[in-house]
Motif scaffolding. Structure first.
Motif, PDB file in Angstrom:
ATOM      1  N   LYS A 224       0.777  -1.088  -0.197  1.00  0.00           N
ATOM      2  CA  LYS A 224      -0.080   0.008  -0.095  1.00  0.00           C
ATOM      3  C   LYS A 224       0.794   1.360  -0.061  1.00  0.00           C
ATOM      4  N   LEU A 225       1.810   1.253   0.787  1.00  0.00           N
ATOM      5  CA  LEU A 225       2.718   2.372   0.793  1.00  0.00           C
ATOM      6  C   LEU A 225       3.459   2.585  -0.448  1.00  0.00           C
ATOM      7  N   ILE A 231       2.315   6.816  -6.897  1.00  0.00           N
ATOM      8  CA  ILE A 231       1.263   8.150  -7.008  1.00  0.00           C
ATOM      9  C   ILE A 231       1.997   9.324  -7.030  1.00  0.00           C
ATOM     10  N   ALA A 232       2.781   9.468  -5.843  1.00  0.00           N
ATOM     11  CA  ALA A 232       3.603  10.640  -5.444  1.00  0.00           C
ATOM     12  C   ALA A 232       4.400  11.167  -6.375  1.00  0.00           C
ATOM     13  N   LEU A 233       5.209  10.111  -6.827  1.00  0.00           N
ATOM     14  CA  LEU A 233       6.595  10.224  -7.691  1.00  0.00           C
ATOM     15  C   LEU A 233       5.783  10.777  -9.102  1.00  0.00           C
ATOM     16  N   VAL A 234       4.831  10.015  -9.634  1.00  0.00           N
ATOM     17  CA  VAL A 234       4.210  10.568 -10.941  1.00  0.00           C
ATOM     18  C   VAL A 234       3.693  12.060 -11.008  1.00  0.00           C
ATOM     19  N   THR A 235       3.081  12.365  -9.614  1.00  0.00           N
ATOM     20  CA  THR A 235       2.394  13.579  -9.699  1.00  0.00           C
ATOM     21  C   THR A 235       3.663  14.722  -9.556  1.00  0.00           C
ATOM     22  N   ILE A 236       4.623  14.158  -9.001  1.00  0.00           N
ATOM     23  CA  ILE A 236       5.941  15.333  -8.744  1.00  0.00           C
ATOM     24  C   ILE A 236       6.504  15.251 -10.204  1.00  0.00           C
TER      25      ILE A 236
END
Length: 247
Positions: A224-225, A231-236
């Motif tokens: 899950k982490l 998701i965070a890396l793609v957004t960044i």
């Protein structure tokens, strides 16, 4: 790698010299992380199960405050002051700038988390984890993922003055889903609990509980982490802004 560590050390020096940060992040985190479980231990002596639940819920809340909030506030302030833009002009790679800043935030959050744990072991009946290495893994991984999410969240923050306010929903959701506010979720519709269980903070709680009790699965919380980290890396990569918005 040397540049990566240099940026982290630079962020660390600024972190410990910032009186606002020391008050809002360090002092408040230690006060909540130690104070609430300590009160539970005094009100319900011998109730180690409830003490552990309170500890894990509050620990997740302060980790959220020390990571998501701190990363978002720091990077937004650096962006608005054009510090990030100047750092890029020095020849540093983007991953070294963001990664160094987040390494510092992650390290400070891990330090706060384990300080809280050590104090509670000393002054309450909180049991030692049956799998200490698993607890270290979960706390470090959780702090790293939450720091990444704080960096990704800066894309939604217009200016540094509102950064702390804009991250409050993360803090409230973490407290609600992790049990930091007590068993409030049990009084809400079942779908609310299902949604909250998808949050990365629930992965931290589940993994830490497995480390403390020696039972349960560590794989699913870590997966899950990892999903939230992706998701965070793609957004960044796609949405991170290096300069303030032009008015």
């Amino acid at each position: 790698m040397r540049e990566f560590v240099a940026v982290a050390r630079f962020g660390g020096r600024l972190y410990w010299r910032d009186k606002v940060t020391l008050t809002t992040s360090v002092a408040l985190s230690l006060g909540l992380g130690i104070g609430l479980p300590f009160m539970m231990a005094k009100v319900r002596p011998g109730a180690t199960g409830e003490l552990l639940n309170t500890h894990l819920g509050v620990l997740t809340m302060i980790m959220t405050m020390a990571t998501v909030m701190q990363a978002a506030v720091t990077l937004t302030a650096r962006r608005d002051q054009l510090i990030l833009k100047r750092m890029r002009a020095t020849g540093l790679h983007d991953r070294e700038i963001i990664g160094g800043e987040l390494l510092n935030v992650t390290a400070q959050a891990v330090l706060l988390a384990f300080t809280v744990c050590l104090v509670l072991y000393a002054v309450t009946e909180l049991p030692l984890p049956r799998n200490p290495l698993a607890l270290v893994l979960v706390v470090v991984a959780g702090a790293g993922v939450l720091s990444l999410l704080g960096a990704a969240w800066t894309a939604a923050i217009s200016r540094a003055e509102v950064a702390a306010v804009m991250t409050m929903p993360w803090f409230l959701l973490a407290g609600l889903g992790a049990g930091g506010f007590g068993p409030v979720v049990e009084m809400l519709p079942s779908w609310v609990g299902t949604v909250l269980n998808l949050l990365p903070t629930s992965g931290v709680v589940e993994g830490a509980r497995a480390a403390y009790t020696g039972t349960g699965d560590l794989v699913f919380p870590l997966v899950k982490l990892a999903a939230w980290a992706a998701i965070a890396l793609v957004t960044i990569h796609r949405r991170f802004r290096w300069e303030p918005r032009k008015s």
